[in-house]
Scaffold this motif. Structure first.
Motif, short mmCIF file in Angstrom:
data_model
loop_
_atom_site.label_atom_id
_atom_site.label_comp_id
_atom_site.label_asym_id
_atom_site.label_seq_id
_atom_site.Cartn_x
_atom_site.Cartn_y
_atom_site.Cartn_z
N GLY A 41 1.07 -0.93 -0.07
CA GLY A 41 0.14 -0.33 0.37
C GLY A 41 1.02 1.41 -0.21
O GLY A 41 0.26 2.27 0.04
N PRO A 198 7.18 7.56 5.30
CA PRO A 198 6.10 8.59 5.26
C PRO A 198 5.82 9.84 6.46
O PRO A 198 6.58 11.03 4.99
CB PRO A 198 4.93 7.92 5.09
CG PRO A 198 4.66 6.60 5.53
CD PRO A 198 6.09 6.42 5.76
N ASP A 247 -3.21 10.22 -7.73
CA ASP A 247 -4.25 11.27 -5.79
C ASP A 247 -3.18 12.73 -6.24
O ASP A 247 -3.95 13.63 -6.40
CB ASP A 247 -4.38 10.47 -5.30
CG ASP A 247 -4.78 8.88 -5.58
OD1 ASP A 247 -5.56 9.02 -5.96
OD2 ASP A 247 -3.91 8.64 -4.64
N VAL B 114 -7.28 4.65 0.76
CA VAL B 114 -5.76 4.49 0.04
C VAL B 114 -5.43 6.37 -1.11
O VAL B 114 -6.87 5.84 -1.36
CB VAL B 114 -5.00 3.43 -0.48
CG1 VAL B 114 -3.57 3.67 -1.22
CG2 VAL B 114 -4.70 2.62 0.75
N GLY B 115 -5.02 6.70 -1.37
CA GLY B 115 -5.19 8.09 -1.92
C GLY B 115 -6.11 9.17 -1.34
O GLY B 115 -6.09 9.85 -2.46
N ARG B 117 -7.60 12.35 0.21
CA ARG B 117 -7.00 13.66 1.45
C ARG B 117 -7.87 13.84 2.44
O ARG B 117 -9.15 13.84 2.44
CB ARG B 117 -6.37 14.92 0.54
CG ARG B 117 -5.15 14.42 -0.93
CD ARG B 117 -5.23 15.61 -0.92
NE ARG B 117 -4.86 15.72 -2.62
CZ ARG B 117 -4.71 16.55 -3.29
NH1 ARG B 117 -3.98 17.63 -3.09
NH2 ARG B 117 -4.41 16.54 -4.71
N VAL B 208 -0.19 12.20 13.16
CA VAL B 208 0.49 11.33 11.54
C VAL B 208 0.10 11.59 10.33
O VAL B 208 -0.16 12.09 9.17
CB VAL B 208 1.17 10.41 11.96
CG1 VAL B 208 2.07 9.66 11.00
CG2 VAL B 208 2.15 10.10 12.93
N VAL B 211 -2.24 15.35 9.94
CA VAL B 211 -1.16 16.32 9.98
C VAL B 211 -0.18 16.02 9.66
O VAL B 211 0.27 17.25 8.30
CB VAL B 211 -1.63 17.18 11.31
CG1 VAL B 211 -0.54 18.68 11.27
CG2 VAL B 211 -2.35 17.06 11.66
N ARG B 212 0.17 15.79 9.85
CA ARG B 212 1.91 15.53 9.56
C ARG B 212 2.08 14.84 8.51
O ARG B 212 2.63 15.47 6.83
CB ARG B 212 2.84 14.57 10.37
CG ARG B 212 4.05 15.57 11.94
CD ARG B 212 4.65 14.78 12.05
NE ARG B 212 6.19 14.63 11.50
CZ ARG B 212 6.71 14.15 12.09
NH1 ARG B 212 6.46 13.26 12.65
NH2 ARG B 212 7.89 14.08 11.72
N VAL B 213 1.84 13.27 7.46
CA VAL B 213 1.31 13.18 6.22
C VAL B 213 0.28 13.22 5.86
O VAL B 213 -0.43 11.74 6.88
CB VAL B 213 2.47 11.72 6.33
CG1 VAL B 213 2.34 11.45 5.16
CG2 VAL B 213 3.66 12.03 6.92
N PRO B 214 -0.58 14.20 5.99
CA PRO B 214 -2.44 14.29 5.29
C PRO B 214 -1.89 13.10 4.39
O PRO B 214 -2.79 13.32 3.07
CB PRO B 214 -2.64 15.75 5.31
CG PRO B 214 -1.00 16.49 4.52
CD PRO B 214 0.19 15.47 5.23
N GLN B 215 -2.50 11.68 4.87
CA GLN B 215 -2.73 11.03 3.80
C GLN B 215 -2.78 9.14 4.95
O GLN B 215 -2.04 9.37 5.60
CB GLN B 215 -1.92 10.16 2.63
CG GLN B 215 -0.76 10.00 2.94
CD GLN B 215 0.93 9.82 2.26
OE1 GLN B 215 -0.01 10.49 0.73
NE2 GLN B 215 1.85 9.73 2.01
N THR B 217 -1.13 5.23 4.48
CA THR B 217 -0.51 4.84 3.66
C THR B 217 -0.46 3.79 4.77
O THR B 217 -0.05 3.86 5.66
CB THR B 217 1.17 5.09 3.63
OG1 THR B 217 0.52 6.37 3.05
CG2 THR B 217 1.55 4.27 2.47
N ASP B 218 0.10 2.38 4.75
CA ASP B 218 0.36 0.98 5.09
C ASP B 218 1.50 1.18 6.13
O ASP B 218 2.52 2.16 5.64
CB ASP B 218 0.32 -0.02 4.68
CG ASP B 218 -0.61 -1.04 4.00
OD1 ASP B 218 -1.59 -0.26 4.33
OD2 ASP B 218 -0.70 -2.17 3.82
N ILE B 220 2.45 3.72 8.00
CA ILE B 220 2.69 5.29 7.87
C ILE B 220 3.35 5.76 9.34
O ILE B 220 4.27 6.14 9.01
CB ILE B 220 1.20 6.02 8.06
CG1 ILE B 220 1.34 7.03 7.34
CG2 ILE B 220 -0.03 6.02 9.52
CD1 ILE B 220 0.81 8.07 6.88
#
Lengths: 363, 309
Positions: A41, A198, A247, B114-115, B117, B208, B211-215, B217-218, B220
């Motif tokens: 992912g 990330p 995206d 995923v993906g 925002r 996380v 705010v820090r990485v606004p997304q 992801t596995d 993260i």
């Protein structure tokens, strides 16, 4: 069944299994295994490799069993995972990160009948180890061109993962092509020392943005740098890395490098099935479809887009090489003479910056 | 000053970078003060990250996202509480299992997200205060979670030091048999502490992903939970020291990236290892001299409690 007959049966079974492979005969059914350094992912590097694995399944259906393991750390753990895979009957194992280099060769020595394919590697110590890579630097040239044209602050950035030839090559290619269209451009390189983290990738992007960088290319695996660039509301652009990262279209992601591993994976697993697999070292690029340039969005002016696409087509046609002399090394010594193109050997062992890049490569 | 680094911006970004580990570390600090060692911080953080993300996307509210993150982390910690407090399972093994379980479950839950925002978490409007040259940037340019993280440190310090609740919590952590003999519900207090720790770790995780990485992801959180665990030891189980530890760790990682971006010629490796060197140094200093008591570890930490008498 007593223990002795059990062992004898097992030995017979093993003999049959390995005997077939030794004679490189065709197989009815093969097992293809994949080792990923990050999660599927991540929408970047590991995700693209997994797309390749799924393409293998698609192409051969019941004839191939595909398994994979995510988040395998580079190092001792990798060796354990690979051994386990080899013991569980994998016929071909794809190790999809540079850091698996020693683990791949060590396990390959113990399982001469299992084929190993190491991505972005260079070590082939045993006849059952092949290496394969993609010419990412071709895509970096196009990104550099766009970066040089698009930057307003004349500061462009590059988030490096580890100081290995593949990454250094990308940095050099990116810088050379930005410099070519914009002599005032300055390159900032930040080493994250991770492929996938990330939060750290976002911090790296943030540090650069705070210092005036407005075009960011990344060599790490997640979409975090783009997410950070998106916070700047259009003032900062970046590129999709490894995967299209659509995206984040149309901005901050203005283009991308897409790693298309599927054709290679389908071909190699096919060769295992029909018994023609042999050790190779493959390095394919835009021309072979292994490196694709993702759509250049409308944020990029039409003329810049046309130039970038012309460069892509010239690279594909073989009429342009991103490393064409004259190019000097960072210390001012000559590397490539006028008109000379970089030999693959120089690129694969690249440990220097080209002239104009400031800073040192960490050891 | 190195190159173009603006110290105000640097301090501001280190404060932001440290929020997840502060929240998680404060939660774990309370849990350990109650005598429970929960190594599942990473798992609870990532559950908080995914639950918070899902909640924020579904409701369109970042605040509810943080509530969702806290609930997600607390829900996972409930499993740990059940295993260790009622089934009397080994805390170390249960905690590690919790991390593995959380990583897997979060990946499953996050499949469809995923993906995407998430809704933005804006900086609090301080108006003219934010315009003050240096201090405005450092003190008045953040979102509310940054202030919450500092407030949680202060509140935890005050509760542990000056309230009856804090005294009971510490009694349970120092000697659960004695606390039990005095009539305190050891198990109930520990379960509540574990839930608090889970909620805090969950909010840290949500920070996380929101705010820090606004997304989403596995994976993260990428090991932030382990750093939080280390900070609790570094801090000798004291809240303010945990804050310093988190700023030190967060600060150095931000500083080294900024130094690189500014083109300073300091080897990255030294900066990367400096927080760990300082941790070792602090541990050596604390454990020498006045003896082990200075380490301040809760005496019943990690021990299973069973009311047999």
């Amino acid at each position: 069944m007593n223990r002795r007959t059990l062992l004898a049966t097992a030995a017979l079974g093993l003999g049959l299994a390995f005997g077939g492979a030794v004679n490189a005969q065709a197989m009815d059914k093969a097992k293809a295994c994949f080792v990923y350094v990050g999660p599927i992912g991540d929408l970047g590097w590991s995700y693209q490799h997994h797309q390749g694995a799924l393409a293998v399944q698609e192409a051969y259906g019941d004839k191939v069993e595909v398994t994979w393991q995510e988040n395998v750390p580079e190092g001792a753990d990798a060796e354990r995972v690979l051994t386990q895979m080899a013991l569980s009957g994998c016929n071909i194992i794809f190790t999809t990160s540079f850091g698996y280099v020693d683990a791949t060769n060590a396990v390959a020595a113990k399982f001469p009948n299992v084929k190993f394919e190491h991505a972005t590697g260079y070590k082939r110590e045993h006849p059952n180890v092949s290496t394969y890579n993609a010419r990412f630097y071709e895509g970096r040239a196009i990104q550099g061109h766009i970066a040089g044209k698009m930057t307003k602050s004349n500061k462009i950035g590059y988030i490096g993962s580890f100081p290995i030839p593949e990454v250094i090559m990308g940095i050099n290619s990116y810088y050379l092509h930005a410099k070519k269209v914009n002599p005032a451009v300055e390159l900032t390189v930040v080493w994250a020392f991770t492929w996938f983290d990330p939060a750290k990738e976002a911090d790296a992007a943030k540090a650069m943005i705070e210092q005036g960088v407005d075009v960011i290319a990344s060599h790490t695996d997640s979409t975090a740098p783009l997410a950070e660039a998106a916070k700047a509301n259009g003032a900062v652009i970046g590129f999709g890395q490894a995967s299209d990262m659509a995206d984040y279209k149309p901005s901050p992601r203005v283009s991308s490098i897409i790693d298309n591993w599927a054709p290679y994976y389908v071909k190699r697993v096919g060769e295992v099935l029909d018994g023609t697999w042999a050790q190779t070292d493959t390095w394919a690029g835009i021309a072979d479809g292994e490196v694709e340039i993702g759509e250049i969005t409308e944020v990029v002016p039409a003329d810049v887009k046309a130039e970038a696409e012309a460069m892509r087509d010239a690279i594909a046609a073989g009429t342009y090489h991103p490393f064409t002399g004259p190019i000097k090394k960072q210390d001012g010594s000559d590397w490539l003479a006028e008109g000379a193109v970089a030999p693959d050997g120089d690129l694969l062992g690249m440990g220097f910056y080209v002239e104009g890049i400031t800073g040192d490569i960490p050891k | 000053m190195f190159g173009g680094i603006d110290p105000g911006l640097l301090i501001a970004s280190l404060m932001v970078a440290s929020v997840p580990i502060i929240l998680a570390a404060i939660g774990e600090l309370v849990v350990e003060r109650a005598g429970v060692l929960n190594l599942g911080v990473e798992g609870m953080m990532i559950m908080g990250a995914v639950c918070g993300f899902i909640m924020a996307v579904q409701t369109g509210s970042a605040v509810l996202g943080f509530v969702g993150g806290a609930l997600g982390g607390a829900a996972l910690s409930l499993i740990f509480a059940l295993l260790t407090q009622f089934l009397l399972a080994n805390q170390v093994a249960s905690g590690l299992a919790l991390t593995l379980f959380g990583l897997g479950l979060s990946s499953l839950l996050g499949q469809g997200f995923v993906g995407i925002r998430p809704p933005a978490t804006a900086a609090l409007p301080f108006g003219a205060l934010a315009e003050i040259p240096f201090l405005g940037r450092v003190l008045f340019g953040h979102d509310w979670v940054v202030y919450l993280s500092i407030a949680s440190v202060a509140a935890t310090w005050w509760v542990l030091r000056s309230t009856r609740l804090g005294l009971i919590l510490r009694a349970v952590g120092e000697n659960h048999d004695a606390a039990h003999a005095l009539g305190y519900k050891v198990r109930r207090i520990r379960v509540l502490a574990i839930l608090f720790g889970g909620a805090m770790a969950g909010m840290g995780g949500a920070y996380v992903s929101l705010v820090r990485v606004p997304q989403w992801t596995d994976g993260i959180t990428a090991g932030a939970g382990w750093i939080a665990l280390a900070i609790v030891v570094f801090a000798a189980w004291r809240p303010w020291r945990a804050l310093i530890g988190a700023y030190l760790f967060g600060g150095i990682s931000v500083l080294q990236l900024n130094l690189q971006a500014a083109g300073a010629r300091i080897p990255v490796e030294y900066l990367s290892m400096s927080p760990y060197l300082i941790t070792i140094l602090v541990l050596v200093i604390m454990s020498s001299g006045k003896g082990k008591a200075a380490l301040n570890a809760p005496a019943s930490l990690g021990q299973t409690f069973h009311a047999s008498r």
